[in-house]
Design a protein around this motif. Sequence first.
Motif, PDB file in Angstrom:
ATOM      1  N   LEU A 111      43.182  46.853  43.550  1.00  0.00           N
ATOM      2  CA  LEU A 111      43.846  46.243  42.399  1.00  0.00           C
ATOM      3  C   LEU A 111      43.033  45.079  41.818  1.00  0.00           C
ATOM      4  O   LEU A 111      43.151  44.783  40.630  1.00  0.00           O
ATOM      5  N   ARG A 112      42.206  44.435  42.648  1.00  0.00           N
ATOM      6  CA  ARG A 112      41.431  43.269  42.192  1.00  0.00           C
ATOM      7  C   ARG A 112      40.104  43.627  41.553  1.00  0.00           C
ATOM      8  O   ARG A 112      39.584  42.877  40.726  1.00  0.00           O
ATOM      9  N   MET A 113      39.515  44.744  41.959  1.00  0.00           N
ATOM     10  CA  MET A 113      38.097  44.942  41.663  1.00  0.00           C
ATOM     11  C   MET A 113      37.856  45.338  40.202  1.00  0.00           C
ATOM     12  O   MET A 113      38.770  45.688  39.461  1.00  0.00           O
ATOM     13  N   LEU A 114      36.574  45.291  39.830  1.00  0.00           N
ATOM     14  CA  LEU A 114      36.123  45.450  38.445  1.00  0.00           C
ATOM     15  C   LEU A 114      36.739  46.647  37.745  1.00  0.00           C
ATOM     16  O   LEU A 114      37.188  46.550  36.592  1.00  0.00           O
ATOM     17  N   LEU A 115      36.764  47.790  38.413  1.00  0.00           N
ATOM     18  CA  LEU A 115      37.226  49.030  37.793  1.00  0.00           C
ATOM     19  C   LEU A 115      38.616  48.884  37.190  1.00  0.00           C
ATOM     20  O   LEU A 115      38.921  49.472  36.141  1.00  0.00           O
ATOM     21  N   ASN A 116      39.463  48.093  37.830  1.00  0.00           N
ATOM     22  CA  ASN A 116      40.862  48.009  37.417  1.00  0.00           C
ATOM     23  C   ASN A 116      41.215  46.712  36.702  1.00  0.00           C
ATOM     24  O   ASN A 116      42.395  46.425  36.487  1.00  0.00           O
ATOM     25  N   ARG A 117      40.211  45.937  36.325  1.00  0.00           N
ATOM     26  CA  ARG A 117      40.453  44.756  35.495  1.00  0.00           C
ATOM     27  C   ARG A 117      40.545  45.184  34.034  1.00  0.00           C
ATOM     28  O   ARG A 117      39.985  46.208  33.627  1.00  0.00           O
ATOM     29  N   VAL A 118      41.191  44.368  33.229  1.00  0.00           N
ATOM     30  CA  VAL A 118      41.336  44.675  31.806  1.00  0.00           C
ATOM     31  C   VAL A 118      40.936  43.462  30.973  1.00  0.00           C
ATOM     32  O   VAL A 118      40.879  42.329  31.462  1.00  0.00           O
ATOM     33  N   THR A 161      39.386  40.465  28.897  1.00  0.00           N
ATOM     34  CA  THR A 161      38.284  39.517  29.068  1.00  0.00           C
ATOM     35  C   THR A 161      37.809  39.461  30.514  1.00  0.00           C
ATOM     36  O   THR A 161      36.622  39.215  30.764  1.00  0.00           O
ATOM     37  N   ASP A 162      38.717  39.663  31.481  1.00  0.00           N
ATOM     38  CA  ASP A 162      38.314  39.682  32.886  1.00  0.00           C
ATOM     39  C   ASP A 162      37.320  40.807  33.151  1.00  0.00           C
ATOM     40  O   ASP A 162      36.305  40.623  33.817  1.00  0.00           O
ATOM     41  N   HIS A 163      37.650  42.003  32.655  1.00  0.00           N
ATOM     42  CA  HIS A 163      36.750  43.145  32.831  1.00  0.00           C
ATOM     43  C   HIS A 163      35.413  42.876  32.148  1.00  0.00           C
ATOM     44  O   HIS A 163      34.346  43.131  32.720  1.00  0.00           O
ATOM     45  N   ASP A 164      35.449  42.379  30.926  1.00  0.00           N
ATOM     46  CA  ASP A 164      34.214  42.116  30.185  1.00  0.00           C
ATOM     47  C   ASP A 164      33.348  41.086  30.909  1.00  0.00           C
ATOM     48  O   ASP A 164      32.114  41.229  30.981  1.00  0.00           O
ATOM     49  N   ARG A 165      33.965  40.047  31.446  1.00  0.00           N
ATOM     50  CA  ARG A 165      33.217  38.996  32.159  1.00  0.00           C
ATOM     51  C   ARG A 165      32.495  39.564  33.385  1.00  0.00           C
ATOM     52  O   ARG A 165      31.297  39.334  33.578  1.00  0.00           O
ATOM     53  N   LEU A 166      33.210  40.318  34.197  1.00  0.00           N
ATOM     54  CA  LEU A 166      32.611  40.865  35.409  1.00  0.00           C
ATOM     55  C   LEU A 166      31.554  41.918  35.080  1.00  0.00           C
ATOM     56  O   LEU A 166      30.510  41.979  35.739  1.00  0.00           O
ATOM     57  N   ARG A 167      31.813  42.708  34.058  1.00  0.00           N
ATOM     58  CA  ARG A 167      30.843  43.739  33.674  1.00  0.00           C
ATOM     59  C   ARG A 167      29.536  43.094  33.217  1.00  0.00           C
ATOM     60  O   ARG A 167      28.446  43.569  33.551  1.00  0.00           O
ATOM     61  N   ARG A 168      29.627  42.013  32.448  1.00  0.00           N
ATOM     62  CA  ARG A 168      28.415  41.332  31.976  1.00  0.00           C
ATOM     63  C   ARG A 168      27.600  40.767  33.142  1.00  0.00           C
ATOM     64  O   ARG A 168      26.376  40.760  33.098  1.00  0.00           O
ATOM     65  N   LEU A 169      28.279  40.311  34.180  1.00  0.00           N
ATOM     66  CA  LEU A 169      27.577  39.747  35.332  1.00  0.00           C
ATOM     67  C   LEU A 169      26.806  40.809  36.109  1.00  0.00           C
ATOM     68  O   LEU A 169      25.736  40.546  36.644  1.00  0.00           O
TER      69      LEU A 169
END
Length: 397
Positions: free
Chosen positions: A82-89, A91-99
């Motif tokens: 539930l916490r990890m990148l795949l299931n974020r939505v 700005t959270d998802h965008d932030r982690l994806r950019r990293l």
Amino acid sequence: MKPSDECFEAPFLNLADPDFSVRSEAVREARNKCWYARTPYGIAVLRYAEIGSLLRDARLRQGSYRWPAHNRASGLFAEWWLRMLLNRVGTDHDRLRRLVNPAFSPRLVTPLIPRFEAIAEEIIMAFKARGRCEFMSEFAAPFSTRVICEVLGLSHDQWGPLADASADMGLALGVTYEENQCRVNAATKRLFDYAQQLVAERRARPRDDFVSNLIKANEDKERLGDQELYDMIVLAISGGIETTRNQLGLGMSLFLDHPEQWKLLNAQHKLARNAVEEIMRLRPTTTWVTREPLEDITINGLVIEKGTTVHLFAESGGTDPRVFDSSVDIATEHKRHYGFGAGPHYCLGQAIARSDMTEAFRLLSRHLIEPQYDGAPAWLPDSGNTGPIKLPIKFKL
């Protein structure tokens, strides 16, 4: 959910059945009748055009976050899932994806290709003289794990325990998750232990690599929190090992069933990249991905209500007769497949996966002449994330 005109009585597919297969005649018949089917977990989308459209539709979020709940599962894996990148939505998802994106870019992956080749060569030489091997344990597992060790800067000596933990954790992505959740949670704990050990080592001896860059980002807790740091490393280990391991086995089994294609690859090693794309089209280990509408949407007259789980069957799309013929042909560039997904959740590690599998099949086709089954293979369920458990093969010396 209101039915479309084309599919007033959409077929039903029981995804909860442990014997359910994405390649079954039932799925083929359902695809012929309608572009979607009803399931115990929402709907399944079966045709290429609708799959591609929904993968790219910004009105849908990643839907797999509901998977533990669908399976009445709890514990460490479910919490991480539930916490990890795949299931974020958002700005959270965008932030982690950019990293993470820079660590998996083709520019950084290309210098690693000679190492992928060397790893494949070394592993093949260990069994070639016998004229046979158990492909999954003797090639697919060590190769996929050692590639991740190379990418993350882990000692190759750790490949065995890492591969075992990743395989056990991967059971969560199939329809037997509920009955295997104790095993899954124990494996997840082992991978978090590896992640914490790796972070401690990198803090003491930084490098210019993926993990060190994440640790640097972690210095600003708003940019990358402590839990996010460990979650990301566990995702890189588990995702990189298990999916590639399964995909190599599925690819080899496809060639065993179509020996003329292996002969062609043996004669033209440059077709290895094409071969990987054909494997991903026809036998993707991730047989379906999920999405969930953030609002009510209408597709082909079907009203899909907000919150409905939508399963997009990549394998069914890749074999859709409206787009592809029934042949296996590594010499032809086909229309884009969805084995790596599409849209904002396009597979993060696809550049590594494409590169390491290309080198693997190029080297395998050079050394293994006329491979055949050397006994009965054993398989994970042909749904969720699938692949061979055992794949004994023999070949000419």
